[in-house]
Design an enzyme around this catalytic site. Sequence first.
Site, PDB file in Angstrom:
ATOM      1  N   SER A 146      10.029   3.011  -5.420  1.00 60.36           N
ATOM      2  CA  SER A 146      10.251   2.158  -4.252  1.00 60.36           C
ATOM      3  C   SER A 146       8.965   1.472  -3.843  1.00 60.36           C
ATOM      4  O   SER A 146       7.865   1.982  -4.064  1.00 60.36           O
ATOM      5  CB  SER A 146      10.772   2.998  -3.082  1.00 60.36           C
ATOM      6  OG  SER A 146      10.733   2.272  -1.863  1.00 60.36           O
ATOM      7  N   TYR A 159       9.456  10.073   2.195  1.00 64.41           N
ATOM      8  CA  TYR A 159      10.047   9.197   1.173  1.00 64.41           C
ATOM      9  C   TYR A 159       8.970   8.457   0.380  1.00 64.41           C
ATOM     10  O   TYR A 159       8.977   8.462  -0.853  1.00 64.41           O
ATOM     11  CB  TYR A 159      10.978   8.195   1.846  1.00 64.41           C
ATOM     12  CG  TYR A 159      11.603   7.197   0.912  1.00 64.41           C
ATOM     13  CD1 TYR A 159      12.594   7.584   0.011  1.00 64.41           C
ATOM     14  CD2 TYR A 159      11.230   5.854   0.933  1.00 64.41           C
ATOM     15  CE1 TYR A 159      13.186   6.669  -0.845  1.00 64.41           C
ATOM     16  CE2 TYR A 159      11.817   4.927   0.085  1.00 64.41           C
ATOM     17  CZ  TYR A 159      12.788   5.339  -0.810  1.00 64.41           C
ATOM     18  OH  TYR A 159      13.370   4.424  -1.656  1.00 64.41           O
ATOM     19  N   LYS A 163       8.056   8.859  -3.582  1.00 62.72           N
ATOM     20  CA  LYS A 163       8.202   7.724  -4.503  1.00 62.72           C
ATOM     21  C   LYS A 163       6.861   7.318  -5.114  1.00 62.72           C
ATOM     22  O   LYS A 163       6.793   6.870  -6.260  1.00 62.72           O
ATOM     23  CB  LYS A 163       8.845   6.546  -3.778  1.00 62.72           C
ATOM     24  CG  LYS A 163      10.329   6.745  -3.473  1.00 62.72           C
ATOM     25  CD  LYS A 163      11.151   6.969  -4.725  1.00 62.72           C
ATOM     26  CE  LYS A 163      12.649   6.921  -4.441  1.00 62.72           C
ATOM     27  NZ  LYS A 163      13.462   7.212  -5.650  1.00 62.72           N
TER      28      LYS A 163
END
Length: 263
Positions: A146, A159, A163
């Site tokens: 991401s 997150y 990532k």
Amino acid sequence: MILDRFRLTGKVAVVTGSGRGIGAATALALAEAGADVVLSARTREQLDEVAARIADAGRKAHVVPADLTGPAAAGMLADAAVETFGRLDVVVNNVGGTFPRPLADTSTEFLEEAFRFNVGTAHALTRAAVPALLEAGGGAIVNVSSVMGRVSGRGFLAYGTAKGALAQYTRLAAADLAPKIRVNAVAVGSVATSALQVVVDNPALRERMEAATPLRRIGDPEDIAAAILYLTSPAGSYVTGKVLQVDGGQQAPNLELGLPDLT
């Protein structure tokens, strides 16, 4: 013909999180390029719908409903490919994700779960797939990372860290598995999937997000699928250890969560 280099005729792929969104679009793209596909996600009904579209494209799909939040289930998908289709050539580690949460509300357990779901699951399938990929003469692995793995924004600590780790995992795995197995990643930006539904359905939020994206639009799942097809096909045969940024040109988050300063 240069387009022949994008063909996957006779190949077999595993795509995780393939019931909808990026995973479904990717599975269909690989099938349209000639591959048979092992599909896996939680919901059988979604997988069956994707499998029907793959059949319409003239290829075969094998459906494996599974909860891939734990690495063990992901590792079994390589065996499913070999048992069903006799080989494995392509792995797409698409499953992942973590809800936004302020740092103060991010427990150690929450952070560890983000790593397990986004990195551990990818590693489990990658490790399990290596013997089959080598048996087939080599292959390609793509991890879905991401933009939040390289830019900073409030609320994305778990997150974004996971990532970012997946992106570095990609580089390190590529070094370990070269020259026969290529490993790359796609770092996606804001894409119109169910995870972004609240934005897609809200004209004001969507306008804000598009205005903050250099290409002035939200991505389509097919934008990501096309990049993955490139990286898994002979067209990308001289590419490994790279993170392809497919994010509309983002250099920062394009929709802040509005988390306040600490007091």
